[in-house]
Scaffold this motif. Sequence first.
Motif, PDB file in Angstrom:
ATOM      1  N   GLY A   1     -72.986   1.676  -9.866  1.00 54.92           N
ATOM      2  CA  GLY A   1     -73.918   2.634  -9.295  1.00 54.92           C
ATOM      3  C   GLY A   1     -73.406   3.294  -8.036  1.00 54.92           C
ATOM      4  N   ARG A   2     -72.265   2.801  -7.527  1.00 54.77           N
ATOM      5  CA  ARG A   2     -71.650   3.366  -6.327  1.00 54.77           C
ATOM      6  C   ARG A   2     -70.173   3.687  -6.546  1.00 54.77           C
ATOM      7  NH1 ARG A   2     -73.490   2.976  -1.487  1.00 54.77           N
ATOM      8  NH2 ARG A   2     -71.442   2.449  -0.631  1.00 54.77           N
ATOM      9  N   GLU A   3     -69.676   3.451  -7.756  1.00 53.86           N
ATOM     10  CA  GLU A   3     -68.247   3.522  -8.013  1.00 53.86           C
ATOM     11  C   GLU A   3     -67.753   4.932  -8.309  1.00 53.86           C
ATOM     12  OE1 GLU A   3     -69.914   3.040 -12.238  1.00 53.86           O
ATOM     13  OE2 GLU A   3     -70.545   2.743 -10.148  1.00 53.86           O
ATOM     14  N   LEU A   4     -66.431   5.092  -8.276  1.00 54.27           N
ATOM     15  CA  LEU A   4     -65.781   6.312  -8.750  1.00 54.27           C
ATOM     16  C   LEU A   4     -65.690   6.203 -10.263  1.00 54.27           C
ATOM     17  CD1 LEU A   4     -64.241   8.944  -7.887  1.00 54.27           C
ATOM     18  CD2 LEU A   4     -62.143   7.587  -8.125  1.00 54.27           C
ATOM     19  N   LYS A   5     -66.331   7.114 -10.965  1.00 52.68           N
ATOM     20  CA  LYS A   5     -66.440   7.000 -12.412  1.00 52.68           C
ATOM     21  C   LYS A   5     -65.089   7.098 -13.116  1.00 52.68           C
ATOM     22  CE  LYS A   5     -70.815   6.360 -13.363  1.00 52.68           C
ATOM     23  NZ  LYS A   5     -71.252   5.156 -14.110  1.00 52.68           N
ATOM     24  N   ASP A   6     -64.168   7.851 -12.557  1.00 52.31           N
ATOM     25  CA  ASP A   6     -62.863   7.983 -13.203  1.00 52.31           C
ATOM     26  C   ASP A   6     -61.762   7.286 -12.400  1.00 52.31           C
ATOM     27  OD1 ASP A   6     -63.192   9.912 -11.245  1.00 52.31           O
ATOM     28  OD2 ASP A   6     -62.863  11.617 -12.577  1.00 52.31           O
ATOM     29  N   ALA A   7     -62.099   6.112 -11.870  1.00 43.68           N
ATOM     30  CA  ALA A   7     -61.123   5.330 -11.117  1.00 43.68           C
ATOM     31  C   ALA A   7     -59.932   4.926 -11.976  1.00 43.68           C
ATOM     32  CB  ALA A   7     -61.789   4.086 -10.516  1.00 43.68           C
ATOM     33  N   GLN A   8     -60.169   4.618 -13.253  1.00 45.85           N
ATOM     34  CA  GLN A   8     -59.066   4.240 -14.132  1.00 45.85           C
ATOM     35  C   GLN A   8     -58.077   5.392 -14.281  1.00 45.85           C
ATOM     36  OE1 GLN A   8     -58.287   1.410 -15.464  1.00 45.85           O
ATOM     37  NE2 GLN A   8     -60.100   0.125 -15.682  1.00 45.85           N
ATOM     38  N   ALA A   9     -58.581   6.590 -14.456  1.00 43.23           N
ATOM     39  CA  ALA A   9     -57.716   7.752 -14.623  1.00 43.23           C
ATOM     40  C   ALA A   9     -56.952   8.049 -13.328  1.00 43.23           C
ATOM     41  CB  ALA A   9     -58.530   8.964 -15.059  1.00 43.23           C
ATOM     42  N   PHE A  10     -57.623   7.900 -12.191  1.00 40.24           N
ATOM     43  CA  PHE A  10     -56.945   8.122 -10.913  1.00 40.24           C
ATOM     44  C   PHE A  10     -55.835   7.091 -10.714  1.00 40.24           C
ATOM     45  CE2 PHE A  10     -56.344   7.196  -6.424  1.00 40.24           C
ATOM     46  CZ  PHE A  10     -56.103   8.448  -5.900  1.00 40.24           C
ATOM     47  N   THR A  11     -56.134   5.827 -11.018  1.00 38.67           N
ATOM     48  CA  THR A  11     -55.150   4.758 -10.860  1.00 38.67           C
ATOM     49  C   THR A  11     -53.929   5.003 -11.744  1.00 38.67           C
ATOM     50  OG1 THR A  11     -56.892   3.166 -10.308  1.00 38.67           O
ATOM     51  CG2 THR A  11     -54.787   2.268 -11.030  1.00 38.67           C
ATOM     52  N   ALA A  12     -54.176   5.436 -12.967  1.00 39.84           N
ATOM     53  CA  ALA A  12     -53.064   5.739 -13.870  1.00 39.84           C
ATOM     54  C   ALA A  12     -52.211   6.882 -13.327  1.00 39.84           C
ATOM     55  CB  ALA A  12     -53.602   6.084 -15.259  1.00 39.84           C
ATOM     56  N   MET A  13     -52.864   7.875 -12.734  1.00 39.88           N
ATOM     57  CA  MET A  13     -52.131   9.002 -12.159  1.00 39.88           C
ATOM     58  C   MET A  13     -51.244   8.547 -11.006  1.00 39.88           C
ATOM     59  SD  MET A  13     -52.117  11.201  -9.327  1.00 39.88           S
ATOM     60  CE  MET A  13     -53.766  11.317  -8.649  1.00 39.88           C
ATOM     61  N   ILE A  14     -51.767   7.708 -10.119  1.00 37.31           N
ATOM     62  CA  ILE A  14     -50.961   7.200  -9.005  1.00 37.31           C
ATOM     63  C   ILE A  14     -49.802   6.360  -9.538  1.00 37.31           C
ATOM     64  CG2 ILE A  14     -50.969   5.634  -7.011  1.00 37.31           C
ATOM     65  CD1 ILE A  14     -52.206   8.344  -6.408  1.00 37.31           C
ATOM     66  N   GLY A  15     -50.020   5.654 -10.629  1.00 34.44           N
ATOM     67  CA  GLY A  15     -48.944   4.888 -11.246  1.00 34.44           C
ATOM     68  C   GLY A  15     -47.794   5.762 -11.688  1.00 34.44           C
ATOM     69  N   ARG A  16     -48.085   7.001 -12.058  1.00 34.25           N
ATOM     70  CA  ARG A  16     -47.037   7.938 -12.474  1.00 34.25           C
ATOM     71  C   ARG A  16     -46.453   8.716 -11.294  1.00 34.25           C
ATOM     72  NH1 ARG A  16     -51.194   8.862 -16.311  1.00 34.25           N
ATOM     73  NH2 ARG A  16     -51.792  10.775 -15.204  1.00 34.25           N
ATOM     74  N   ALA A  17     -47.334   9.167 -10.403  1.00 41.46           N
ATOM     75  CA  ALA A  17     -46.911  10.087  -9.341  1.00 41.46           C
ATOM     76  C   ALA A  17     -46.548   9.384  -8.041  1.00 41.46           C
ATOM     77  CB  ALA A  17     -48.021  11.109  -9.075  1.00 41.46           C
ATOM     78  N   GLY A  18     -47.288   8.325  -7.716  1.00 39.08           N
ATOM     79  CA  GLY A  18     -47.064   7.622  -6.463  1.00 39.08           C
ATOM     80  C   GLY A  18     -47.713   8.290  -5.267  1.00 39.08           C
ATOM     81  N   ALA A  19     -47.767   7.551  -4.179  1.00 40.35           N
ATOM     82  CA  ALA A  19     -48.244   8.011  -2.874  1.00 40.35           C
ATOM     83  C   ALA A  19     -47.825   6.940  -1.884  1.00 40.35           C
ATOM     84  CB  ALA A  19     -49.760   8.218  -2.861  1.00 40.35           C
ATOM     85  N   GLU A  20     -47.804   7.277  -0.616  1.00 40.59           N
ATOM     86  CA  GLU A  20     -47.458   6.278   0.395  1.00 40.59           C
ATOM     87  C   GLU A  20     -48.693   5.602   0.989  1.00 40.59           C
ATOM     88  OE1 GLU A  20     -44.386   7.550  -1.019  1.00 40.59           O
ATOM     89  OE2 GLU A  20     -45.319   9.229   0.068  1.00 40.59           O
ATOM     90  N   LEU A  21     -49.842   6.284   0.946  1.00 40.33           N
ATOM     91  CA  LEU A  21     -51.055   5.735   1.549  1.00 40.33           C
ATOM     92  C   LEU A  21     -52.267   6.453   0.967  1.00 40.33           C
ATOM     93  CD1 LEU A  21     -52.353   3.920   3.805  1.00 40.33           C
ATOM     94  CD2 LEU A  21     -52.017   5.841   5.369  1.00 40.33           C
ATOM     95  N   ILE A  22     -53.329   5.704   0.674  1.00 42.30           N
ATOM     96  CA  ILE A  22     -54.588   6.276   0.199  1.00 42.30           C
ATOM     97  C   ILE A  22     -55.695   5.821   1.147  1.00 42.30           C
ATOM     98  CG2 ILE A  22     -56.248   6.419  -1.703  1.00 42.30           C
ATOM     99  CD1 ILE A  22     -53.935   5.733  -3.606  1.00 42.30           C
ATOM    100  N   LEU A  23     -56.472   6.788   1.671  1.00 39.29           N
ATOM    101  CA  LEU A  23     -57.548   6.513   2.616  1.00 39.29           C
ATOM    102  C   LEU A  23     -58.890   6.832   1.982  1.00 39.29           C
ATOM    103  CD1 LEU A  23     -56.029   8.202   5.808  1.00 39.29           C
ATOM    104  CD2 LEU A  23     -55.719   5.847   5.008  1.00 39.29           C
ATOM    105  N   HIS A  24     -59.883   5.973   2.212  1.00 38.58           N
ATOM    106  CA  HIS A  24     -61.231   6.227   1.684  1.00 38.58           C
ATOM    107  C   HIS A  24     -62.284   5.645   2.616  1.00 38.58           C
ATOM    108  CE1 HIS A  24     -62.385   2.142   0.271  1.00 38.58           C
ATOM    109  NE2 HIS A  24     -61.095   1.970   0.031  1.00 38.58           N
ATOM    110  N   GLY A  25     -63.538   5.906   2.279  1.00 42.74           N
ATOM    111  CA  GLY A  25     -64.680   5.355   3.005  1.00 42.74           C
ATOM    112  C   GLY A  25     -65.674   4.754   2.031  1.00 42.74           C
TER     113      GLY A  25
END
Length: 304
Positions: free
Chosen positions: A198-222
Amino acid sequence: MFRLAHLTDPHVGPLARPRLRQLFSKRATGYANWRRGRSRSHDMEVLAALVADMREQAPDHVACTGDLCNIGLPSEWETARVFLEALGAPERVSFVPGNHDAYVRGSLEGLLGTCGPWTADDEGGCGLFPYLRRRGPVALVGLSSAIPTKPFVATGRLGEAQIAAAETLLVGLAREIEPPCRVVMIHHPPHPGGAAAGRELKDAQAFTAMIGRAGAELILHGHNHVGSVAYMPGPGSVAVPVVGGPSASARTGGRHADLPGRRAAYYLYDVTREGGRHRITATSRGLNGSGRIEDLGPLTLSDP
């Protein structure tokens, strides 16, 4: 060295009394919650002191990951702009919206119409996501997970198009001769299990898969109003740190605010380049148990 400050979820007040017609929506429950306790959980004096302390640390740039508003009233949009101006000029502050900024239909558009310069990309476009801002050795990629939802729901969504565009940006940055330190900004915790149902990112799986391919050095959230460090798999064996910040206006003495990681705080990231790679060290500054702002110690961002 480049210093980046991160604060989130200020829930700027005070909240003006809504007109009756403005309460014929999800705002009715939100306003009731504000009156019942949320207004006492977010202290504007604490927020002002935190911002003053942050400015004393002289960061090169500030990242703000959403929830400037409370129930998305038009009266809150100008208040949000005043707050962003206190953080710094648009070229020195990057903002992405949260679920409270998109509380009902039209709220997000109104806020971005007022605060758009703090979301401007390098080409000057405002309120378009994802956006790219290069600041020194850092490339900030701003995403919007803010969507209007039903009462008692605070989910977010990026959508396929935004995730695909973010991947294009991140991959392109990684292929540069001297790749920048890629910092992704998003309001909702972007990893599966990062927030309750009820508070989650609905497409967290898709975002995680994208980072697995593209990468990043740091992810910030609240969003969760609690300090946290998680990790997300990047290309190869690289673990990408995912850091959540507490509410920047959380006062002491509340039901949760006296717990570690719940008091108002912000984070400072120092980025240096060593041997062709970026080294990131992080420190937390915020309220101690006595209600004074001080250095709360380092954050560990090494691989788990």
